[in-house]
Write a protein that holds these residues in place. Structure first.
Motif, short mmCIF file in Angstrom:
data_model
loop_
_atom_site.label_atom_id
_atom_site.label_comp_id
_atom_site.label_asym_id
_atom_site.label_seq_id
_atom_site.Cartn_x
_atom_site.Cartn_y
_atom_site.Cartn_z
N VAL A 38 16.92 8.80 -0.27
CA VAL A 38 17.29 8.69 -1.68
C VAL A 38 18.56 7.86 -1.74
CG1 VAL A 38 18.02 9.93 -3.75
CG2 VAL A 38 16.27 10.92 -2.26
N ARG A 39 18.57 6.86 -2.58
CA ARG A 39 19.74 6.00 -2.71
C ARG A 39 20.45 6.26 -4.03
NH1 ARG A 39 16.95 0.20 -1.00
NH2 ARG A 39 16.04 0.91 0.99
N GLN A 40 21.77 6.19 -4.01
CA GLN A 40 22.54 6.39 -5.23
C GLN A 40 22.24 5.29 -6.26
OE1 GLN A 40 24.81 9.13 -5.93
NE2 GLN A 40 23.43 9.79 -4.30
N SER A 65 11.09 -0.49 0.29
CA SER A 65 12.28 -1.28 -0.01
C SER A 65 12.38 -1.62 -1.48
CB SER A 65 12.27 -2.58 0.81
OG SER A 65 12.35 -2.30 2.19
N SER A 66 11.22 -1.77 -2.13
CA SER A 66 11.19 -2.11 -3.55
C SER A 66 10.09 -1.27 -4.20
CB SER A 66 10.89 -3.60 -3.73
OG SER A 66 10.88 -3.97 -5.08
N VAL A 67 10.45 -0.53 -5.25
CA VAL A 67 9.55 0.49 -5.80
C VAL A 67 9.64 0.51 -7.32
CG1 VAL A 67 9.10 2.98 -5.91
CG2 VAL A 67 9.78 1.93 -3.74
N CYS A 68 8.51 0.78 -7.96
CA CYS A 68 8.49 0.96 -9.42
C CYS A 68 7.44 2.01 -9.77
CB CYS A 68 8.17 -0.35 -10.14
SG CYS A 68 8.23 -0.24 -11.95
N SER A 79 12.78 3.53 -10.24
CA SER A 79 12.74 2.19 -9.66
C SER A 79 13.78 2.07 -8.55
CB SER A 79 12.97 1.12 -10.72
OG SER A 79 14.25 1.26 -11.32
N ARG A 80 13.46 1.22 -7.61
CA ARG A 80 14.39 0.86 -6.53
C ARG A 80 14.25 -0.64 -6.30
NH1 ARG A 80 13.75 3.75 -0.82
NH2 ARG A 80 14.92 5.38 -1.94
N ASP A 81 15.29 -1.37 -6.63
CA ASP A 81 15.27 -2.83 -6.46
C ASP A 81 13.96 -3.42 -6.97
OD1 ASP A 81 17.80 -2.82 -5.32
OD2 ASP A 81 17.02 -2.60 -3.28
#
Length: 456
Positions: A38-40, A65-68, A79-81
């Motif tokens: 989990v990223r801040q 690495s990249s998520v929606c 979302s992530r990047d």
């Protein structure tokens, strides 16, 4: 040979082989930036995990690495990047299917040209194989057939305006239509150069997309019943014809989630060295549909695990709440209804109009990680004769600044304006109230409580 020397020899040889294996692994295995975490900087709706102050246990633990994660209505829950440009491999075929479905009839016969056999993942088509578009779509979407995607581009491209009779023209027009369609759908970070998603050797290019754009494509494609049926149907068999002979092709799905997750209904895998392990998944449960796009996951299995984690997370944190919860009731049109407000009648000093809402059963879907539900009341300036059913205001419900629902306040009974003599009495009352420093109009009041929807 001395036994001790022999032992030392084999010991050194073993160490050499181990070191060689480790070096070879570092060279040949494509590194991945992170395992499940989990990223801040991960985003939940419109705020980051860090800004919301969420614990890691409240957030999806994923490798991509990249998520929606998007709802069918277009709300991005996680979302992530998601806007970062990335290779998407065979997720490209989602757009290939969209263009084909928009420009070709399902029963239109297509024939595999020689240019279509490009290698990589295949459905087993051969040059000269003929079948309808729906069959070719299945060959492309179920086993991720590059052969079928190329055949679709060359064949459907012939149906587009500007075709000059050459295979190169048909292919070029189809790719241009893919890019034009992406722009029309709002995919502002997407560029296609081929219909398959191949990105190496002669197909190496600056083609790219991002997780958010892929989610848009998925949401649009899933509106088409043929697309839904194909990507949600699992493994299947199709029949093609070639020079008068028919041949059956078994198409094995690459979508493992179809059998592993309740409600899974598609959509597409993708894998290349440049893109890593990718997956765009769809799930429909309890009338709610979500799409998860994972790019560059840690492994082939991790892309499915990531999607399952995202789906579990969103369903665990969605709650349908009843928004009208007044404990006081009144009568309207012969039925007991919640008394939601008392609205000041401005022609009187101390008279209010009892009000309910048009739909007392109004409810909303809330996401429990993004804050409390609040309400904002707007009262109309009520004058003259009021009749039951007249609109006397409105109430709007919010969560995290987003509107959940709006409803009109309606009078539950008739309230007449003061007559001539009563108006004179109101004037005297207001003069006396003014002298005493008291209000000259009744105070409106709202009796609906949302305290039970305090999430954070």
């Amino acid at each position: 040979m001395n036994p001790s020397r022999t032992s030392q020899y084999f010991h050194m040889l073993g160490r050499f082989i181990l070191i060689l294996a480790l070096v070879w692994g570092c060279i040949c295995v494509r590194p991945h930036s992170a395992q499940a975490e989990v990223r801040q900087t991960d985003s939940v709706l419109t705020s980051t995990v860090g800004d919301l102050g969420l614990d890691t246990g409240q957030c999806p633990d994923i490798t991509g690495s990249s998520v929606c994660l998007m709802s069918s209505s277009g709300v991005v829950y996680f979302s992530r990047d998601a806007l970062e440009p990335a290779h998407i491999a065979s997720l490209t075929k989602i757009m290939t299917a969209i263009v084909a479905l928009e420009h070709c009839d399902l029963d239109q016969l297509l024939t595999v040209p020689e240019e279509a056999l490009v290698g990589g993942s295949t459905s087993g088509l051969m040059v000269g194989d003929t079948a309808d578009l729906e069959t070719f779509l299945a060959c492309m979407l179920v086993p991720s057939g590059n052969d079928a995607s190329m055949a679709i581009a060359y064949c459907v491209g012939q149906m587009l305006p500007g075709y000059d009779g050459t295979p190169e023209s048909a292919y070029s027009l189809f790719i241009q239509e893919m890019n034009d369609t992406a722009e029309r759908l709002g995919c502002s970070n997407t560029y296609f150069t081929n219909p398959s998603g191949l990105d190496f050797d002669e197909f190496a290019s600056d083609a790219h997309s991002c997780a958010y754009d892929v989610a848009i494509m998925v949401a649009y494609a899933m509106e088409d019943e043929t697309f839904r049926r194909i990507v949600g149907g699992g493994s299947t068999s199709v029949v093609v014809e070639n020079e008068g002979y028919t041949r059956s092709l078994y198409l094995e799905t690459t979508d493992q989630l179809l059998e592993e997750y309740e409600g899974a209904c598609g959509v597409k895998t993708g894998t290349t060295d440049a893109a890593g392990y990718c997956f765009a998944g769809a799930v429909n449960k309890d009338g709610a549909e979500f799409y998860a796009v994972v790019l560059d996951a840690a492994s082939a299995d991790a892309r499915f695990d990531d999607c399952a984690t995202l789906f579990d997370w969103v369903f665990d944190n969605i709650e349908v709440v009843r928004l009208i919860n007044s404990t006081i009731s009144t009568t309207y049109a012969g039925q007991s209804v919640p008394l939601v407000a008392l609205v000041a009648h401005t022609d009187w000093v101390d008279v209010t109009v009892p009000a309910t809402v048009k739909n007392p059963d109004i409810s909303a879907e809330v996401f429990t990680l993004t804050g409390n539900v609040s309400q904002e009341i707007s009262y109309a300036t009520v004058t003259g004769d009021v009749r039951a059913g007249d609109v006397v205001g409105s109430v709007t419900f919010y969560q995290n600044g987003q509107v959940l629902a709006t409803s009109e306040l309606i009078a539950t009974e008739d309230v007449d304006a003061p007559g001539f003599l009563q108006s004179l009495g109101v004037i005297l009352q207001r003069i006396w109230c003014g002298i005493q420093g008291k209000p000259t109009v009744a105070q409106s009041a709202f009796s609906n409580s949302l305290s039970q929807f305090s999430y954070r």
